[in-house]
Design a protein around this motif. Structure first.
Motif, PDB file in Angstrom:
ATOM      1  N   PHE A   1       5.450  48.832  21.939  1.00 55.59           N
ATOM      2  CA  PHE A   1       6.017  50.061  22.493  1.00 55.59           C
ATOM      3  C   PHE A   1       7.518  49.904  22.715  1.00 55.59           C
ATOM      4  CE2 PHE A   1       7.160  52.643  26.225  1.00 55.59           C
ATOM      5  CZ  PHE A   1       6.769  53.899  25.788  1.00 55.59           C
ATOM      6  N   PHE A   2       7.933  48.779  23.265  1.00 57.63           N
ATOM      7  CA  PHE A   2       9.354  48.568  23.555  1.00 57.63           C
ATOM      8  C   PHE A   2      10.125  48.090  22.332  1.00 57.63           C
ATOM      9  CE2 PHE A   2       7.603  48.495  27.845  1.00 57.63           C
ATOM     10  CZ  PHE A   2       8.471  49.368  28.468  1.00 57.63           C
ATOM     11  N   LEU A   3       9.426  47.493  21.364  1.00 60.83           N
ATOM     12  CA  LEU A   3      10.114  47.077  20.147  1.00 60.83           C
ATOM     13  C   LEU A   3      10.638  48.283  19.384  1.00 60.83           C
ATOM     14  CD1 LEU A   3      10.870  44.559  18.548  1.00 60.83           C
ATOM     15  CD2 LEU A   3       8.740  44.829  17.259  1.00 60.83           C
ATOM     16  N   SER A   4       9.917  49.396  19.429  1.00 63.67           N
ATOM     17  CA  SER A   4      10.390  50.621  18.790  1.00 63.67           C
ATOM     18  C   SER A   4      11.704  51.082  19.412  1.00 63.67           C
ATOM     19  CB  SER A   4       9.334  51.724  18.914  1.00 63.67           C
ATOM     20  OG  SER A   4       8.150  51.372  18.245  1.00 63.67           O
ATOM     21  N   GLN A   5      11.799  50.976  20.734  1.00 69.73           N
ATOM     22  CA  GLN A   5      13.048  51.332  21.406  1.00 69.73           C
ATOM     23  C   GLN A   5      14.167  50.353  21.039  1.00 69.73           C
ATOM     24  OE1 GLN A   5      12.729  52.491  25.585  1.00 69.73           O
ATOM     25  NE2 GLN A   5      10.503  52.357  25.392  1.00 69.73           N
ATOM     26  N   PHE A   6      13.804  49.095  20.885  1.00 72.75           N
ATOM     27  CA  PHE A   6      14.795  48.094  20.495  1.00 72.75           C
ATOM     28  C   PHE A   6      15.407  48.441  19.141  1.00 72.75           C
ATOM     29  CE2 PHE A   6      15.580  44.274  17.927  1.00 72.75           C
ATOM     30  CZ  PHE A   6      16.564  43.649  18.671  1.00 72.75           C
ATOM     31  N   LEU A   7      14.562  48.788  18.199  1.00 70.58           N
ATOM     32  CA  LEU A   7      15.045  49.094  16.858  1.00 70.58           C
ATOM     33  C   LEU A   7      15.937  50.328  16.845  1.00 70.58           C
ATOM     34  CD1 LEU A   7      11.745  48.415  14.875  1.00 70.58           C
ATOM     35  CD2 LEU A   7      13.832  47.043  14.790  1.00 70.58           C
ATOM     36  N   GLN A   8      15.600  51.331  17.665  1.00 76.11           N
ATOM     37  CA  GLN A   8      16.346  52.583  17.633  1.00 76.11           C
ATOM     38  C   GLN A   8      17.538  52.606  18.586  1.00 76.11           C
ATOM     39  OE1 GLN A   8      13.829  56.278  17.368  1.00 76.11           O
ATOM     40  NE2 GLN A   8      12.151  54.816  17.595  1.00 76.11           N
TER      41      GLN A   8
ATOM     42  N   ARG B   1      18.963  52.029  14.689  1.00 72.99           N
ATOM     43  CA  ARG B   1      18.352  52.448  13.427  1.00 72.99           C
ATOM     44  C   ARG B   1      17.836  53.871  13.569  1.00 72.99           C
ATOM     45  NH1 ARG B   1      16.888  47.755  10.299  1.00 72.99           N
ATOM     46  NH2 ARG B   1      17.141  45.834  11.506  1.00 72.99           N
ATOM     47  N   PRO B   2      17.887  54.689  12.525  1.00 71.01           N
ATOM     48  CA  PRO B   2      17.275  56.025  12.568  1.00 71.01           C
ATOM     49  C   PRO B   2      15.771  55.905  12.788  1.00 71.01           C
ATOM     50  CG  PRO B   2      18.735  55.797  10.671  1.00 71.01           C
ATOM     51  CD  PRO B   2      18.559  54.418  11.247  1.00 71.01           C
ATOM     52  N   PRO B   3      15.131  56.937  13.357  1.00 69.50           N
ATOM     53  CA  PRO B   3      13.685  56.859  13.629  1.00 69.50           C
ATOM     54  C   PRO B   3      12.837  56.494  12.417  1.00 69.50           C
ATOM     55  CG  PRO B   3      14.629  58.745  14.757  1.00 69.50           C
ATOM     56  CD  PRO B   3      15.717  58.175  13.896  1.00 69.50           C
ATOM     57  N   LEU B   4      13.143  57.077  11.264  1.00 66.95           N
ATOM     58  CA  LEU B   4      12.359  56.774  10.066  1.00 66.95           C
ATOM     59  C   LEU B   4      12.510  55.313   9.668  1.00 66.95           C
ATOM     60  CD1 LEU B   4      10.565  57.603   7.712  1.00 66.95           C
ATOM     61  CD2 LEU B   4      12.625  58.339   6.475  1.00 66.95           C
ATOM     62  N   GLU B   5      13.728  54.814   9.716  1.00 70.74           N
ATOM     63  CA  GLU B   5      13.960  53.409   9.369  1.00 70.74           C
ATOM     64  C   GLU B   5      13.263  52.475  10.354  1.00 70.74           C
ATOM     65  OE1 GLU B   5      17.667  50.223   9.020  1.00 70.74           O
ATOM     66  OE2 GLU B   5      18.078  52.383   8.904  1.00 70.74           O
ATOM     67  N   ALA B   6      13.299  52.844  11.641  1.00 72.76           N
ATOM     68  CA  ALA B   6      12.618  52.028  12.653  1.00 72.76           C
ATOM     69  C   ALA B   6      11.113  52.003  12.411  1.00 72.76           C
ATOM     70  CB  ALA B   6      12.921  52.567  14.043  1.00 72.76           C
ATOM     71  N   GLY B   7      10.566  53.155  12.028  1.00 70.97           N
ATOM     72  CA  GLY B   7       9.140  53.198  11.729  1.00 70.97           C
ATOM     73  C   GLY B   7       8.779  52.350  10.521  1.00 70.97           C
ATOM     74  N   LEU B   8       9.587  52.445   9.483  1.00 75.96           N
ATOM     75  CA  LEU B   8       9.346  51.643   8.284  1.00 75.96           C
ATOM     76  C   LEU B   8       9.505  50.155   8.583  1.00 75.96           C
ATOM     77  CD1 LEU B   8      11.226  53.798   5.606  1.00 75.96           C
ATOM     78  CD2 LEU B   8       8.753  53.578   5.927  1.00 75.96           C
ATOM     79  N   ALA B   9      10.395  49.825   9.521  1.00 72.29           N
ATOM     80  CA  ALA B   9      10.622  48.421   9.862  1.00 72.29           C
ATOM     81  C   ALA B   9       9.388  47.780  10.478  1.00 72.29           C
ATOM     82  CB  ALA B   9      11.801  48.302  10.830  1.00 72.29           C
TER      83      ALA B   9
END
Length: 253
Positions: free
Chosen positions: A34-41, A46-54
């Motif tokens: 859950f928090f790693l998604s916030q870290f990426l964005q 990173r844009p949301p799509l890129e964070a999701g793909l990551a």
């Protein structure tokens, strides 16, 4: 006579071990993901799509190993696959204790792939163990307990690991000159800091967001360490609780 939650199911050592493994694994993973998604964005921007793909390596690893987990369990034993999968997830989380705001994607992607591989092995096998450890007439109850363990583990993971991240995050020092209302909003969450800083001059905005990002990463590293400890301890427990456990007849994956 027909309880909603039949506690007698937990007399079966394999069942108890599998449910405990599922609950604690989800606990260690859910809050961190859950928090790693916030870290990426919000930290690496990173844009949301890129964070999701990551985060896809985790899903790819889980699907791939889920297809062969049954064969591995028959060849090496159930407890070896479950304990090994949990240990792999624990090691991957331990690697995340060294991440920083500028950590390159190869390390993050590799850690996520290992998390997916470990989870695919352990979750696939424990799902079979839970159902094969109890009489057929109790399969429905056993399945319900398994699903409840997932939900409870996810809720506890977000609550406990989230509390660690938030507790560390809120302790960061506000740069001088930042208005009190902006500082208050910034200490609520990293997203709040990014939004609140938008009204500040460029140099103050960079200082405030930078301090908030560093505090968030510090909290994430600590939460990753706690998650790793939980997963490694669960791997040890699964090794002993699932001694002699076998897959149900005819189950390959």
């Amino acid at each position: 006579p027909s309880p909603l939650l039949d506690m007698r199911l937990f007399r079966h050592r394999g069942f108890s071990g599998a449910v405990l493994a599922d609950l604690l694994t989800i606990l260690g993973l859910s809050g961190l993901v859950f928090f790693l998604s916030q870290f990426l964005q919000l930290v690496q921007e990173r844009p949301p799509l890129e964070a999701g793909l990551a985060e896809l390596p985790a899903a790819i690893g889980a699907v791939a190993t889920g297809l062969v987990a049954g064969r591995f369990a028959r060849r090496f034993s159930v407890r070896s696959v479950v304990a090994g999968g949990l240990a792999a997830v624990g090691v991957a989380l331990a690697v995340l204790t060294v991440i920083g705001s500028s950590t390159g994607y190869p390390l993050l992607g590799a850690a996520l792939l290992v998390v997916g591989v470990g989870a695919g092995f352990s979750f696939t096998v424990t799902a079979d163990v839970i159902l094969s450890s109890v009489p057929k007439e109790q399969a429905g109850s056993a399945s319900a307990v398994s699903e409840t363990a997932y939900e409870l583990g996810a809720a506890l993971g977000i609550a406990l690991l989230g509390s660690i991240v938030t507790g560390v995050y809120r302790g960061f020092a506000t740069p001088p000159g930042v208005p009190a209302d902006v500082a208050s909003a910034a200490h609520e969450s990293l997203g709040g800091a990014v939004e609140a800083a938008a009204v500040l001059p460029a140099h103050q905005q960079a200082e405030l967001v930078g301090a908030a990002q560093e505090a968030f990463v510090e909290g994430l590293r600590l939460a990753a360490g706690v998650g790793a400890a939980v997963l490694l301890a669960t791997a040890v427990a699964a090794w002993f609780l699932m001694r002699g456990q076998k897959l149900a007849d005819g189950v390959e994956h």
